[in-house]
Scaffold this motif. Sequence first.
Motif, mmCIF file in Angstrom:
data_model
loop_
_atom_site.group_PDB
_atom_site.id
_atom_site.type_symbol
_atom_site.label_atom_id
_atom_site.label_comp_id
_atom_site.label_asym_id
_atom_site.label_seq_id
_atom_site.Cartn_x
_atom_site.Cartn_y
_atom_site.Cartn_z
ATOM 1 N N ARG A 111 0.832 -1.209 0.000
ATOM 2 C CA ARG A 111 0.000 0.000 0.000
ATOM 3 C C ARG A 111 0.865 1.257 0.000
ATOM 4 N NH1 ARG A 111 -4.390 1.414 4.654
ATOM 5 N NH2 ARG A 111 -2.506 1.756 5.901
ATOM 6 N N HIS B 26 0.659 3.873 -2.982
ATOM 7 C CA HIS B 26 -0.050 5.115 -2.678
ATOM 8 C C HIS B 26 0.857 6.222 -2.152
ATOM 9 C CE1 HIS B 26 -4.193 3.802 -3.455
ATOM 10 N NE2 HIS B 26 -3.734 2.602 -3.153
ATOM 11 N N ALA C 65 -4.713 -2.527 -3.753
ATOM 12 C CA ALA C 65 -3.480 -2.297 -2.995
ATOM 13 C C ALA C 65 -3.734 -1.625 -1.653
ATOM 14 C CB ALA C 65 -2.504 -1.467 -3.820
ATOM 15 N N GLU C 66 -4.865 -0.943 -1.516
ATOM 16 C CA GLU C 66 -5.187 -0.282 -0.248
ATOM 17 C C GLU C 66 -5.262 -1.279 0.906
ATOM 18 O OE1 GLU C 66 -8.800 1.851 -0.846
ATOM 19 O OE2 GLU C 66 -7.873 3.434 -2.064
ATOM 20 N N SER C 67 -5.608 -2.531 0.606
ATOM 21 C CA SER C 67 -5.747 -3.534 1.661
ATOM 22 C C SER C 67 -4.491 -4.376 1.855
ATOM 23 C CB SER C 67 -6.927 -4.469 1.335
ATOM 24 O OG SER C 67 -6.662 -5.214 0.161
#
Length: 352
Positions: A249, A253, A290-292
């Motif tokens: 992540r 990000h 990808a956030e998780s």
Amino acid sequence: MARNILILGASYGSLLATKLLMAGHNVTLVCRKKTAELINRDGTEVRIKLRDEPTHRAIFSRDLPGKLDATSPDQVDISRYDLIGLAMQEPQYTNHTIRVLMIKIAAAKLPCLSIMNMPPLPYLKRIPGLADMKLEEAYTNAQVWERFDPGLVTLCSPDPQAFRPPEEAANVLHVGLPTNFKASAFADPAHNKLLRELEADIDAVKLDGQDVPVKLKVFDSLFVPLAKWSMLLTGNYRCITPEEPQSIREAVHGDLKVSQSIYEHVDAVARRLGADPEDQVPFAKYAKAAESLLKPSSAARAVAAGAPFIERVDLLVKLISHQLGMTNANIDRTVEVVDQKLNERLESSAGI
């Protein structure tokens, strides 16, 4: 009809094995002797979250209709199997007993389905734009693949994210992102018949009346698994930093604009080779997933743990990009960082 499948690698391989066992097929996992003894005694446990359920389910191999066993590579009887699954990290194939087993597999002309991040060289030879490229440098030992008929080797994109919890035994696997395995077809229609049979059997599995994630999806296109390259170059390898590893992540990000530029460049490389945009996964979808992903990639964890060799999809993509005249400074930088960290490990292990 129950098929007999040999899977090299009992960690990530146990996820595919569990899906096959649930569908009534028989699986042998190839692993270290100590791990094989553990699996033969206790079976495997794969933890996976079903749709709309708040917690993971523990799926035990001993409760499934298919039969599971495990063995060390020197004890494998190749004549028992219909299909080979390749689920080890690419550097592991240089182990002497694994290399001997690979020679036997190649000689037996058995179809091989890879769920490695690093595509086997014979598979790449099936892609016209790559067949004559110099790519051996990206492999720990490219000679491992010399005896294989390219038509007998295919690649299955290892999209599902899973890891062995460090506090658990070696027979436990936790699935963090239960996406699908996306396989390219073989060259032989008979082998594709087998692959699509497994696809249908896995798709039909229910658990307490509910659908079970992580399907096997078969595609005629050779390029569908290459969609994973964009994800690996954008996230997994950028988890490796000059200092401590970062999560996927954070890698994606931390600078979304740079991440998107890398992702789209690798997609463009695949299209130059012949991929259709329909073969690819949009960046926005990957960024959302990808956030998780709150842990560093397996490659980053391996480097942090002192591994002197890892799978080098980053270097493979760089070599392809350069030979196509499509260089990318961010990809080159990623390769430099990974090279630097691995050189540090080699120097440390050599006492330099």
